[in-house]
Design a protein around this motif. Structure first.
Motif, PDB file in Angstrom:
ATOM      1  N   MET A1738      15.172  86.359  -8.136  1.00 50.07           N
ATOM      2  CA  MET A1738      16.150  87.134  -8.871  1.00 50.07           C
ATOM      3  C   MET A1738      16.449  86.417 -10.186  1.00 50.07           C
ATOM      4  N   SER A1739      17.152  87.083 -11.076  1.00 54.18           N
ATOM      5  CA  SER A1739      17.555  86.504 -12.360  1.00 54.18           C
ATOM      6  C   SER A1739      18.914  87.048 -12.740  1.00 54.18           C
ATOM      7  N   ASP A1740      19.677  86.169 -13.388  1.00 55.31           N
ATOM      8  CA  ASP A1740      20.937  86.585 -14.007  1.00 55.31           C
ATOM      9  C   ASP A1740      20.629  86.835 -15.476  1.00 55.31           C
ATOM     10  N   ILE A1741      20.407  88.060 -15.827  1.00 55.57           N
ATOM     11  CA  ILE A1741      19.817  88.398 -17.127  1.00 55.57           C
ATOM     12  C   ILE A1741      20.903  88.643 -18.150  1.00 55.57           C
ATOM     13  N   TYR A1742      20.650  88.088 -19.349  1.00 61.78           N
ATOM     14  CA  TYR A1742      21.416  88.489 -20.521  1.00 61.78           C
ATOM     15  C   TYR A1742      20.484  88.462 -21.734  1.00 61.78           C
ATOM     16  N   VAL A1743      20.874  89.159 -22.768  1.00 63.13           N
ATOM     17  CA  VAL A1743      20.070  89.317 -23.971  1.00 63.13           C
ATOM     18  C   VAL A1743      20.793  88.659 -25.135  1.00 63.13           C
ATOM     19  N   LYS A1744      20.010  87.929 -25.940  1.00 61.56           N
ATOM     20  CA  LYS A1744      20.536  87.226 -27.105  1.00 61.56           C
ATOM     21  C   LYS A1744      19.780  87.705 -28.338  1.00 61.56           C
ATOM     22  N   GLY A1745      20.470  87.885 -29.434  1.00 59.77           N
ATOM     23  CA  GLY A1745      19.814  88.366 -30.642  1.00 59.77           C
ATOM     24  C   GLY A1745      20.455  87.839 -31.903  1.00 59.77           C
ATOM     25  N   TRP A1746      19.646  87.767 -32.948  1.00 57.56           N
ATOM     26  CA  TRP A1746      20.140  87.352 -34.265  1.00 57.56           C
ATOM     27  C   TRP A1746      19.140  87.791 -35.326  1.00 57.56           C
ATOM     28  N   LEU A1747      19.567  87.757 -36.559  1.00 58.61           N
ATOM     29  CA  LEU A1747      18.690  87.994 -37.697  1.00 58.61           C
ATOM     30  C   LEU A1747      18.139  86.667 -38.174  1.00 58.61           C
ATOM     31  N   PHE A1748      16.843  86.660 -38.522  1.00 57.86           N
ATOM     32  CA  PHE A1748      16.218  85.431 -39.013  1.00 57.86           C
ATOM     33  C   PHE A1748      16.952  84.950 -40.267  1.00 57.86           C
ATOM     34  N   GLY A1749      17.270  83.678 -40.270  1.00 59.28           N
ATOM     35  CA  GLY A1749      18.026  83.102 -41.365  1.00 59.28           C
ATOM     36  C   GLY A1749      19.519  83.143 -41.153  1.00 59.28           C
ATOM     37  N   LEU A1750      19.973  83.934 -40.202  1.00 63.96           N
ATOM     38  CA  LEU A1750      21.405  84.037 -39.881  1.00 63.96           C
ATOM     39  C   LEU A1750      21.605  83.623 -38.428  1.00 63.96           C
ATOM     40  N   GLU A1751      21.036  82.478 -38.073  1.00 63.89           N
ATOM     41  CA  GLU A1751      21.099  82.037 -36.686  1.00 63.89           C
ATOM     42  C   GLU A1751      22.518  81.741 -36.230  1.00 63.89           C
ATOM     43  N   LYS A1752      23.396  81.383 -37.188  1.00 66.30           N
ATOM     44  CA  LYS A1752      24.776  81.089 -36.795  1.00 66.30           C
ATOM     45  C   LYS A1752      25.511  82.342 -36.326  1.00 66.30           C
ATOM     46  N   ASP A1753      25.034  83.485 -36.674  1.00 65.77           N
ATOM     47  CA  ASP A1753      25.644  84.745 -36.264  1.00 65.77           C
ATOM     48  C   ASP A1753      24.933  85.324 -35.048  1.00 65.77           C
ATOM     49  N   ALA A1754      24.352  84.447 -34.212  1.00 72.83           N
ATOM     50  CA  ALA A1754      23.667  84.918 -33.020  1.00 72.83           C
ATOM     51  C   ALA A1754      24.668  85.522 -32.040  1.00 72.83           C
ATOM     52  N   GLN A1755      24.303  86.614 -31.388  1.00 71.40           N
ATOM     53  CA  GLN A1755      25.167  87.334 -30.439  1.00 71.40           C
ATOM     54  C   GLN A1755      24.399  87.521 -29.140  1.00 71.40           C
ATOM     55  N   ALA A1807      13.792  90.276 -43.557  1.00 70.57           N
ATOM     56  CA  ALA A1807      14.720  90.943 -42.637  1.00 70.57           C
ATOM     57  C   ALA A1807      14.020  91.073 -41.300  1.00 70.57           C
ATOM     58  N   ARG A1808      14.266  90.137 -40.432  1.00 70.65           N
ATOM     59  CA  ARG A1808      13.562  90.071 -39.160  1.00 70.65           C
ATOM     60  C   ARG A1808      14.565  89.916 -38.034  1.00 70.65           C
ATOM     61  N   LEU A1809      14.501  90.797 -37.034  1.00 71.96           N
ATOM     62  CA  LEU A1809      15.386  90.779 -35.872  1.00 71.96           C
ATOM     63  C   LEU A1809      14.669  90.075 -34.734  1.00 71.96           C
ATOM     64  N   ILE A1810      15.369  89.114 -34.132  1.00 76.50           N
ATOM     65  CA  ILE A1810      14.818  88.359 -33.016  1.00 76.50           C
ATOM     66  C   ILE A1810      15.662  88.657 -31.784  1.00 76.50           C
ATOM     67  N   ILE A1811      15.045  89.166 -30.735  1.00 80.74           N
ATOM     68  CA  ILE A1811      15.693  89.478 -29.460  1.00 80.74           C
ATOM     69  C   ILE A1811      15.079  88.587 -28.390  1.00 80.74           C
ATOM     70  N   GLN A1812      15.932  87.880 -27.662  1.00 81.10           N
ATOM     71  CA  GLN A1812      15.470  87.014 -26.581  1.00 81.10           C
ATOM     72  C   GLN A1812      16.140  87.417 -25.287  1.00 81.10           C
ATOM     73  N   ILE A1813      15.406  87.299 -24.203  1.00 81.47           N
ATOM     74  CA  ILE A1813      15.926  87.545 -22.854  1.00 81.47           C
ATOM     75  C   ILE A1813      16.016  86.207 -22.147  1.00 81.47           C
ATOM     76  N   TRP A1814      17.182  85.958 -21.544  1.00 76.17           N
ATOM     77  CA  TRP A1814      17.454  84.669 -20.913  1.00 76.17           C
ATOM     78  C   TRP A1814      17.932  84.888 -19.479  1.00 76.17           C
ATOM     79  N   ASP A1815      17.744  83.834 -18.700  1.00 73.24           N
ATOM     80  CA  ASP A1815      18.299  83.782 -17.341  1.00 73.24           C
ATOM     81  C   ASP A1815      19.464  82.811 -17.348  1.00 73.24           C
ATOM     82  N   ASN A1816      20.629  83.281 -16.949  1.00 75.59           N
ATOM     83  CA  ASN A1816      21.838  82.475 -17.016  1.00 75.59           C
ATOM     84  C   ASN A1816      21.900  81.517 -15.839  1.00 75.59           C
TER      85      ASN A1816
END
Length: 2030
Positions: A1738-1755, A1807-1816
């Motif tokens: 199983m996995s505890d899934i969450y999604v993380k995303g940010w714009l390239f160059g604006l890593e401090k505004d990652a959500q 202008a590049r969107l980066i979406i990552q999937i993580w296991d908590n």
């Protein structure tokens, strides 16, 4: 062509003051003007011409003649006019119309007494056309380049340190392998480290540039490496490296443009051959030297198209290969101090090093190992290095020897052959590589086309050889980097076979030597053979006898060999490589003949010389002969390897192609064509497998090696295949110039050596005869030594010197110990033969000698001065004869007696005093004043002795002394008196204490043994030679045996060897004639470089000098130097084939009158053995070489060597009759350049930038003629000359290349009539100024009109009033395009999706250089050129003191006074009223590119300062922080007075808060040149004529008026406009508007048809278009190095032309703010990475995303816990804000790097969107599950369902061309929803790790404010409203429904087992029921009981049912409801 000759005029009555009359003639509205003549009866005799073009004379044609007085102060005074009808001339065109005393009319049209006389004729252009093909030599372009000041003149790289700059720009990386990486790029440039910023993701965007400056020798810098390493900063160091790339600086510099522009580099891991390409990095690498221009990159920083290219295997230039090095063995390794060592071979390729395993101590190690390198193809490297290291010492490794291989020589890309040849991969061997070490040769510049390593020669000492093989494999992957070979290497054993080679060298002469106090000798070695310092090899006759060096009478010395030539013979053992050397020698013959013919062709500078075509024909003929000659076939050669076969195929195809090209060649640009052929031939000639080491000739003094000459072995190798396959110098005389090793000696050559060499198999030497005459003599030599003790000579006082020794007295050589070598026997007994060359007087060639004797006294005890114990000494205190006892030598005499020398620090009697210091007793310091403590004193007596007049020449006298061999007649015993280290004499001196005599014993060869006898002279002649170790045969001999062989400890390794001589007893006498005309500098600096120059000609040991001339840039001697009675001892036929070189040295004097050598030129003379066939050798330009091989000058000269016959020897006069004047031989008339009267016209415009001058005037000198202008009276107000045109005639050579220089001097008239030369320039290249004034296509230079007439029409008034209203230059409405759109269209960076219909109307030209450097615009110096003025006696680095603006025209002038004079080239302009002129200057600064960093962070803070005269604009407060590419978008407006303020200086500075600002760079624009140029450079010509809009017409004048002015300036008839027919008649042609506009334009802003058509015609005339120029910035800190570039343009608006046009708005575009809303709906098929206690994933899934160059505004979203299926729902919104620049497709962000940073840094990124999937995870770090990167401007269209979502969506190239994956831009399609795949890097590949469903919406700032939304699910939760997802609370799952969850878990895990168990149970129950029911069934069947009669009942028989367990209970219920209960009855059987 209409020709008018204005002869004269008469002004009556005479005017007062005296008029300055000129005549103006009008023909068809075209005006011509004569020059000004003073007087009332002026005479001009001036020719004026008009080209008729296509309009012949008509009956109504006429001339209008006006006579004016130009001397009037206000205006030109009208005198009279007349009209000449041309009807007679039109009817009779071949006659001349004489108009004599034509009466002039006044203003009232009444006759006057004034007359004018004319001649009018009609001539045809073909009558005056000059013949010749100017393009024949291809030199026209080069001359034009020299005239263009801004054109970069590339110079050959110097051999001394110079400035270099390395730039490296990192754009982005793609496809980096790894998960959740944070890449950083580390750059190492020649040891200097640079690091980029840390980025995130697998496709990071860096956009950083790095600079590194060097000041090094080019060849050394090119060896340095550039390492680019991409590292994951978040990983441990051991696993951090992602990949790397390496190259060397030399490879980059020798790439096209010195640049790798936007190249994708494949990244590989070091020493991991199976890793493959681990990513790609896009970079630009540039290496710039002095004068190099960096390529201008106009493309955008971020290009989405590159993503398409990077994934295409056909586009990516990266393919991995494996370079395998088979390391077999080594031989003859040289160890220091002859000690054992542990050798290991190290191979280096682009910085990577691999080393073999260590071997046991041996000088012949056997490794048998394979080293494997992973490389990229094409390999971005230049060379491979091999080093043999001594690893025997702990922690210390010494290099034994090294070798290098040039990759371009062992591989081919196929570029050498311009065809379908594809080349071959790197390969080598198996073959030997020669190792070198020790001293290095000096660096020399190499010829074009040679390998880089040719400039970096190996060291000089031979250190052994290594046997290696190189193989390139592409497909196979190697498991290990280093592995062992099998011991079976039989395929290479055939290379080990050895043959015996013999090398014979005959030394003919050695001249041009410096002074050597000690004896010298020469040593010849080939490898270790012949090297006396190596005791492991048997001694050979490898050295000459010691010789003295004597003075030649000038500045050089020579070795007096004369008729006795020393010979050396060296034998050696090598493998047979004749098949390879034969091919190489054939190629060298073809190359050498082509180069010789090309050099002769280059020396012919006149393209009309008939010798050009003759030489071109000879070149083609010989080239075809050489190319059709087949090369030895390698395919059938058993010893040939793969490289031999590949090279043979490459060379053969190239020769065939060159032969075909030569057959089809035409005589056009012959020099360029031949140079290209030579370059291609040079590329295939180098032979890397030339395993034979070079032959080294060392000049030795005091047993030390001083200078050397290196001779390649193949050039002297003999081949039995024939003379063509033999070396070009085999058995021939060759000239060698010795060199000092690096860091030793001076830059000059230490000696000039002439030798004759032969190398070959000793089997082929049976009939060896190097020279056509002469006999070989072999001697054994020893010296008998005696000392004088008590007046008796004997052996008692010899001390350490043996009784019999060598010439140096270091080794004992008794006569009894000599033994004849094998194959030889003693011919005679020992005889005494004095070596007279050692007894020669060193002053033999001096005409006078100063003799000196020091008189010494000491102070006695009484204080009086008394004679010293040794009263007479030399300067060093050695005793000499007393004054009265010094005798005059024979042949000398004295004119004066001894006198005391008083010209130094002495007292009045000549004494100098000092204190004696023991043990010598001599003072160290002498004083001129006597003190009481002084103990000794001395004074110098001098006397000059002069040589008597000789009957014989010096050379004959020396030769007669050397040939005196009979001692009996002299009554002497052959003793020589003197001491070691000094010269010996035949006559004893009173002070002689030592004497010696030379004993010789001649050797004779035995019977013929099939080889040359001299090759049998091996081993020592001493008795102990039997115990001497021989490395070739006695490898096991120990070192102590060698010690036993030694005699004396002084020099143990001196063998006892014989000496070989070649006796030439028949000298031949020659006469040498040197014809010297002129020399000139090639540096184009207009400085008279040569200060009081003279030429010294050196021929062997003779020299003569020309007369000394005054300072000049092109001194002309026109002199002949004659050498008489030159003795050469070789056969005349040998001399004719290879004569001695004639050396011409150009000397000049410095300010202290010291002579300085400027340059040297050398070439062989033409040899004539018979005067009957003799012709004069033509004068040719020879290069003058300076210092380290740099050609910076040339000399026009030729030489011939003539053999004297017996009759001529008796005559003491020259053979040829040479004219003599004042004791100086002049050039013969047959060879002297023919002269002709030439006219020189000067257009002197003015002087500029000269300070502290009052009344300057111009002085022009050419030959013996000069011309002086009038002084400029008001220089500070108007620096132009009042009279601008001047004319004079001078006799000049008809050859344009032989013309004497034109010297321009500026003389200032100061107070009291003093005149001082304040500046001068020398125009030594006059060829660009030669012209044909009668030529049809020649246009005379005309002064542009910079003012309009005062009377204007009403339309002009309306035009100026309403058209150019500067306040209305912009429209009220916002335009859809702007000026930056123009720029993007021009550079190709415009967004292709934005279609602008009228793009073709608004094109602009972007130049990547200065406008002056555009060749078509002639440097904007078509009206006048700028000549820099220097001081009167300048140096090379002298500053410029001013400028002269002017122009010259030179053309033939008839000597016959009655012949028609050619027309003047410069019109006689009236008083120039347009100058000075006030102008409005607008400077548009666009941007700067690649500025040099000035701050520690690798950036700078640039700001601009503009200087124009006293005006200064710009402020340091308006700087652009932290950038190297600032975008200015600024316009500066200035007012200036031209020419007083003409230089616009644009300076860029770096802002510093505390320290002073640093200058980045400066560029200067000459505004006057742009204003005066006929190319319209003051304002660029627009493509369209627009009345409104953003691209409004900005010039002051309409296109129609511009066309009228242009026609007037070019001397054409004015254009005629036909408004009805929409056409213009211009230049004899009719232009219609329809031909330019096929369809009527729909663009509303266009102007009238007339103006549009005029503009179309102007755009075809080659005028300067609307443009942007790119100017290079330079700084004084790094002269000549590009400091960056600035893009700009300048508009100049003269006030007198009217109001300026509208301004152009170039304000930079500002980014727009966008808001990206990303809604994460759900995920699916996500990897499950955790296991529960029940072992489920199983996995505890969450999604993380940010714009390239604006890593401090990652959500990130909330966590979906316990996802058992990989599915998760979120309904979560991400909101990102960005500033996006649509034109560049990048985002812009400004932030401070540090807290203490003063200003923010602006960064650009895609202008590049980066979406990552993580296991908590709660306790451990979260697990990375997958990543998705989307380029928002070019992203794939999402899938609408899960099944369609795959990784193929992300691919840019589809396997099926008809079904491509659709891609969109989110900025256009603003809303999109669907599924995207995520991927993860696993097992060295990318795989699908999940899918995510998203909605992406892009909103502009305004729309985002109208439709607000919150992040996540927070308020305002709208557009759309996001509800919390319905999820099971998995944290209390087991408590809510445990049975359900249990069943779910059990069924999920044990599903298959449960199904199997149920099936088994069902089958078991069925079987049980069957067994249980079987007995009852059988019983009933068998017994059959009666049925009882009861009410009816339904009986269901289920016994036969297969599965009774499946009976539904409802059946019984339903049927049983109708039954009644049974009572009192028995059982019922059912």
């Amino acid at each position: 062509m209409l020709r008018v000759i204005v002869e004269s005029a008469t002004i009556s009555p005479p005017l007062s003051p005296t008029p300055r009359a000129c005549v103006t003639v009008y023909f068809r509205d075209m005006k011509k003007r004569t020059h000004v003549e003073e007087g009332n009866d002026p005479v001009w005799n001036e020719t004026l011409i008009w080209h008729l073009w296509h309009q012949p004379l008509e009956n109504d044609s006429f001339l209008k003649v006006i006579l004016q007085d130009s001397g009037s102060k206000k205006k030109e005074r009208f005198i009279g006019l007349a009209t000449v009808l041309l009807k007679k001339l039109a009817q009779r065109p071949n006659e001349v119309l004489f108009v004599r005393n034509l009466i002039l009319l006044n203003h009232a049209m009444k006759p006057t007494d004034c007359t004018v006389t004319l001649q009018v004729a009609q001539i045809y252009d073909q009558d005056t056309e000059m013949t010749g093909n100017e393009e024949l030599l291809g030199s026209t372009v080069s001359w034009k380049k020299q005239m263009v000041s801004g054109f970069p003149m590339y110079r050959a790289l110097a051999s001394k340190p110079q400035h270099f700059q390395v730039r490296l720009k990192v754009f982005e990386a793609r496809k980096l392998l790894g998960n959740n990486i944070k890449p950083i790029v580390k750059i190492n440039i020649a040891g200097q480290q640079h690091v980029t910023r840390i980025k995130m993701g697998n496709n990071p965007f860096f956009n950083e540039i790095f600079f590194q400056n060097f000041h090094k020798v080019p060849a050394k810098l090119f060896e340095e490496n550039i390492l680019i390493e991409v590292v994951d900063s978040a990983a441990p160091r051991s696993k951090a490296e992602i990949g790397r790339f390496q190259t060397d600086i030399g490879f980059i510099y020798h790439s096209p443009g010195h640049t790798l522009l936007r190249k994708w580099l494949g990244l590989c891991q070091r020493n991991k051959t199976t890793s493959g390409v681990r990513g790609y990095l896009k970079v630009t690498i540039c290496v710039l030297g002095v004068g190099d221009q960096a390529l201008v990159d106009q493309k955008l920083l971020y290009e989405t198209d590159t993503q398409v290219q990077i994934l295409k295997s056909t586009e990516v230039p990266v393919s991995l290969a494996y370079l395998q090095f088979f390391i077999y063995c080594a031989e003859d390794l040289h160890f220091s101090n002859h000690q054992s060592a542990t050798p290991a071979l190290e191979v280096e390729l682009i910085g990577d090093k691999l080393r073999t395993y260590l071997q046991s101590p041996s000088d012949n190690p056997i490794w048998n190992q394979i080293l494997t390198f992973q490389i990229q193809l094409p390999c971005l490297s230049s060379y491979i290095k091999f080093r043999v290291m001594d690893c025997s010492k702990y922690n210390r490794q010494e290099e034994i020897g090294s070798a290098s291989l040039c990759l371009s020589q062992i591989s081919s890309t196929g570029e050498e052959i311009q065809g379908m040849y594809s080349g071959f991969l790197p390969c080598f061997g198996p073959s030997f590589l020669t190792l070198h070490g020790g001293k290095k040769p000096p660096f020399r510049t190499t010829e074009e086309g040679a390998c880089i390593l040719d400039a970096v020669k190996d060291s000089l000492d031979y250190r052994g050889r290594i046997f290696v093989e190189i193989v390139t494999k592409i497909k196979s992957q190697q498991d290990s980097v280093i592995k062992d070979l099998s011991q079976e290497v039989t395929q290479v054993e055939m290379q080990q076979y050895r043959q015996k080679y013999g090398l014979c060298v005959v030394f003919l002469s050695c001249t041009m030597m410096p002074k050597f106090k000690d004896l010298i000798q020469f040593e010849v070695s080939m490898g270790h053979y012949g090297n006396k310092t190596d005791p492991n090899y048997k001694p050979l006759v490898s050295t000459t006898q010691h010789s003295a060096v004597i003075y030649d009478g000038t500045i050089y010395h020579y070795v007096p060999w004369y008729n006795t030539k020393p010979v050396v013979a060296v034998t050696s053992n090598w493998e047979d490589v004749s098949f390879r050397m034969n091919c190489l020698n054939l190629l060298h013959i073809a190359r050498d003949r082509l180069k010789t013919n090309l050099d002769i062709l280059k020396s012919i500078r006149n393209p009309r010389d008939p010798a050009v075509l003759q030489q071109w024909g000879k070149l083609l003929k010989e080239l075809q002969e050489d190319c059709w000659r087949p090369l030895p076939c390698m395919t059938d050669q058993p010893r040939a390897n793969s490289l031999d076969k590949n090279k043979w195929q490459l060379r053969s195809q190239l020769l065939q192609q060159l032969a075909q090209r030569a057959k089809e060649a035409k005589p056009v640009n012959v020099v360029g064509t031949a140079e290209d052929w030579l370059r291609r031939l040079n590329a295939v000639i180098p032979e890397p497998q030339e395993s034979l080491p070079d032959v080294l000739i060392w000049l030795m003094s005091r047993q030390q090696r001083v200078a050397y000459a290196r001779v390649p072995a193949h050039t002297v190798l003999f081949s039995p295949a024939g003379p063509l396959s033999s070396g070009k110098f085999c058995g021939k005389i060759q000239n060698l110039f010795l060199q000092y090793p690096e860091g030793e000696g001076q830059d000059a050559h230490p000696a000039y050596l002439r030798v004759c060499m032969w190398l070959g198999n000793v089997k082929h030497s049976k009939n060896l005869k190097l020279l056509q005459q002469g006999t070989m003599v072999v001697y054994a030599e020893t010296y008998e030594n005696q000392a004088k003790v008590k007046d008796d000579w004997g052996q008692q006082g010899l001390y350490h010197c043996p009784n019999f020794s060598d010439v140096m007295g270091r080794k004992a050589l008794p006569k009894t110990d000599f033994k004849a070598p094998s194959g030889w026997h003693w011919k005679d007994d020992w005889v005494v033969e004095p070596q007279r060359r050692l007894l020669l007087d060193i002053d033999i060639n001096k005409s006078q000698v100063l003799e000196e004797v020091y008189e010494n006294q000491i102070r006695s005890a009484t204080g009086a001065w008394v004679p010293a114990a040794i009263p007479n000494t030399d300067v060093n205190g050695q005793p000499v004869e007393a004054l009265e006892n010094v005798k005059c030598p024979q042949g000398w005499h004295f004119k004066k007696n001894w006198i005391v020398e008083l010209n130094h620090a002495v007292d009045s009697e000549g004494w100098e005093y000092g204190v004696g210091i023991p043990p010598s007793g001599l003072p160290q310091i002498w004083n001129s004043v006597e003190k009481t403590y002084h103990s000794c004193r001395r004074r110098r007596w001098v006397r000059v002795r002069f040589r008597n007049r000789r009957e014989l020449s010096q050379e004959q006298e020396t030769l007669s002394f050397l040939q005196m061999q009979d001692l009996s007649e002299e009554g002497r015993e052959g003793w020589e008196y003197g001491t070691f280290g000094s010269r010996f004499h035949l006559d004893p001196q009173p002070t002689s204490r030592f004497r010696r005599r030379c004993w010789h014993r001649q050797l004779a060869p035995n019977r013929d043994r099939g080889v040359a006898p001299i090759f049998l002279l091996e081993g020592s002649l001493a008795v102990e030679q039997n115990s001497q170790p021989k490395k070739e045969t006695e490898r096991m001999l120990s070192w102590p045996i060698w010690k036993d062989w030694r005699h004396t400890p002084e020099d143990p390794r001196i063998p006892t060897m014989p000496f070989i001589y070649c006796i030439l007893n028949k000298p031949h006498s020659y006469q040498l004639f040197c014809y010297i005309y002129q020399a000139r500098n090639l540096m184009y600096n207009q400085i008279p470089t040569f200060q009081e120059p003279f030429i010294q000609v050196v021929f062997l040991n003779h020299s003569l000098c020309t007369q000394t001339l005054g300072s000049s840039a092109a001194p002309t001697w026109s002199q002949t130097l004659i050498f008489q009675h030159l003795l050469l001892f070789e056969d005349p036929k040998d001399t004719r084939e290879n004569p001695p070189l004639v050396v011409l040295e150009l000397w000049q004097h410095d300010s202290q009158r010291n002579k300085i050598l400027w340059g040297r030129s050398m070439w062989p003379p033409v040899v004539w053995l018979d005067l009957q066939d003799r012709v004069f050798p033509p004068l040719r330009w020879r290069p003058l070489v300076r210092e380290l091989g740099e050609e910076e000058g040339e000399i026009l000269a030729s030489c011939e060597l003539i053999l004297e016959t017996r009759k001529l020897k008796e005559i003491h006069q020259p053979i040829l009759s040479i004219p003599c004047k004042n004791g100086i031989y002049m050039l013969p008339k047959n060879i002297q350049p023919s002269v002709k009267m030439m006219a020189i016209e000067i257009m002197a415009w003015g002087l500029r930038n000269m300070t502290k001058v009052r009344y300057p005037q111009l002085l022009l000198e050419c030959g013996e003629k000069s011309l002086r202008t009038e002084p400029i009276s008001n220089f500070q107000e108007n620096p132009n000359f009042s009279t601008s045109t001047f004319f004079f005639t001078v006799f000049m050579p008809m050859e344009e290349t032989h013309a004497q220089p034109l010297v321009v001097k500026v003389v200032d008239n100061q107070e009291y009539g003093q005149q001082i030369v304040v500046g001068q320039a020398s125009v030594d290249f006059l060829q660009p100024y030669f012209c044909n004034p009668w030529s049809l296509n020649y246009t005379p230079v005309k002064l542009p009109t910079l003012s309009v007439k005062k009377h204007d029409t009403f339309l002009d008034f309306v035009y100026k009033k309403f058209w150019f209203d500067s306040s209305k230059d912009e429209d009220d409405y916002e335009q859809e395009v702007d000026w930056w759109s123009k720029l993007s269209w021009a550079t190709g960076n415009a967004d292709k999706s934005l279609n602008y219909n009228y793009k073709s109307y608004h094109t602009i030209k972007v130049y990547d250089c200065e406008l002056e450097a555009v060749l078509a615009f002639q440097g904007l110096q078509d009206f006048c050129q700028t000549f820099k003025l220097y001081q009167e006696k300048p140096k090379v680095d002298s500053p410029v003191v001013g400028e002269f603006k002017g122009l010259f025209r030179i053309y033939p002038f008839p000597e016959d006074p009655d012949a028609p004079k050619p027309p003047r080239q410069f019109s006689a302009w009236p008083v120039i009223e347009d100058f000075p002129q006030m102008c409005l200057v607008r400077v548009y600064l666009i941007r700067a590119i690649n500025l040099q960093p000035q701050d520690y962070n690798g950036l700078c803070d640039p700001y601009v300062i503009l200087k124009l005269g006293q005006t200064k604009l710009g402020s340091r407060d308006s700087y652009y922080p932290n950038t190297l590419d600032p975008i200015f978008g600024t316009m500066y407006e200035l007012t200036c007075n031209i020419p007083l303020e003409k230089d616009l200086e644009i300076q860029l500075y770096d802002f510093d808060l505390i320290t002073s600002d640093d200058e980045i760079g400066t560029t200067v624009i000459d505004l006057e040149n742009r204003l005066l140029s006929g190319f319209g450079a003051r304002c660029g010509l627009s493509k369209s004529y627009c009345k409104s809009g953003p691209f409004k017409w900005r010039d002051q004048m309409t296109p129609s008026y511009l066309l009228y002015r242009y026609a007037k300036q070019k001397g054409l008839p004015p254009p005629v406009f036909d408004l009805e027919g929409d056409s213009i008649y211009y230049n004899g042609e009719k232009f219609k508007l329809q031909s330019f506009e096929s369809t009527p334009p729909t663009y509303k802003s266009l102007g009238s048809k007339k103006e549009r058509l005029a503009l179309y015609i102007l755009n075809t005339q080659g005028l300067v278009p609307e443009h942007v120029e790119t100017r290079t910035l330079y700084s004084n800190s790094q002269p000549g190095i590009d400091q960056g570039k600035i893009q700009m343009w300048v508009d100049i608006f003269p006030e007198r032309l009217g109001p300026p046009g509208p301004r152009v708005n170039i304000s930079p575009r500002k980014p727009k703010q966008y808001q990206l809303r990303c809604i994460i709906w759900s995920t699916a098929e996500v990897d499950l990475v955790r296991e529960t206690f029940s072992r489920e994933k199983m996995s505890d899934i969450y999604v993380k995303g940010w714009l390239f160059g604006l890593e401090k505004d990652a959500q990130k979203t909330d966590v979906h816990y316990h996802s058992l299926t990989g599915e998760a729902t979120f309904n979560w919104r991400f909101i990102f804000t960005m500033d996006y620049l649509t034109a560049e497709r990048v985002c812009i962000k400004s932030h401070k790097d540090y807290i203490w940073s003063l200003d923010p840094t602006s960064m650009k990124f895609p202008a590049r969107l980066i979406i990552q999937i993580w296991d908590n995870d709660f306790f451990s770090p979260d697990d990375f599950l997958g990543v998705l990167e989307l380029d928002l401007s070019d992203m794939p269209l999402p899938a609408q369902n899960i099944r369609q979502c795959s990784l193929k969506m992300m691919e840019t190239d589809s396997k099926w061309p008809f079904t491509p994956h659709k891609r969109i831009s989110l900025f256009k399609k603003t809303n999109v929803t669907g599924w995207w795949p995520c991927q993860v890097y696993d097992d060295n590949k990318w795989r699908l790790s999940g899918k995510v469903k998203m909605t992406l919406e892009m909103l502009p700032e305004k729309e985002a404010l109208i439709r607000p939304a919150g992040r996540g699910q927070s308020e305002p939760n709208q557009f759309p409203t996001l509800h919390p997802p319905e999820r099971n609370d998995s944290s209390l799952l087991w408590y809510h429904s445990p049975i359900k969850n249990f069943c779910y878990v059990v069924c999920k895990r044990y599903r298959s087992k449960i199904i199997c168990l149920v099936v088994v149970l069902v089958i078991g129950i069925i079987l049980f029921n069957f067994v249980y029911s079987l007995p009852s069934y059988l019983t009933m069947t068998w017994i059959k009981p009666k049925l009882r009669l009861y009410p009816p009942i339904k009986i269901v028989n289920l016994i036969g049912s297969v599965n009774t367990s499946n009976i539904n209970s409802s059946i019984f219920t339903m049927e049983g409801s109708k039954l009644k209960p049974l009572k009192d009855h028995g059982p019922t059987l059912v």
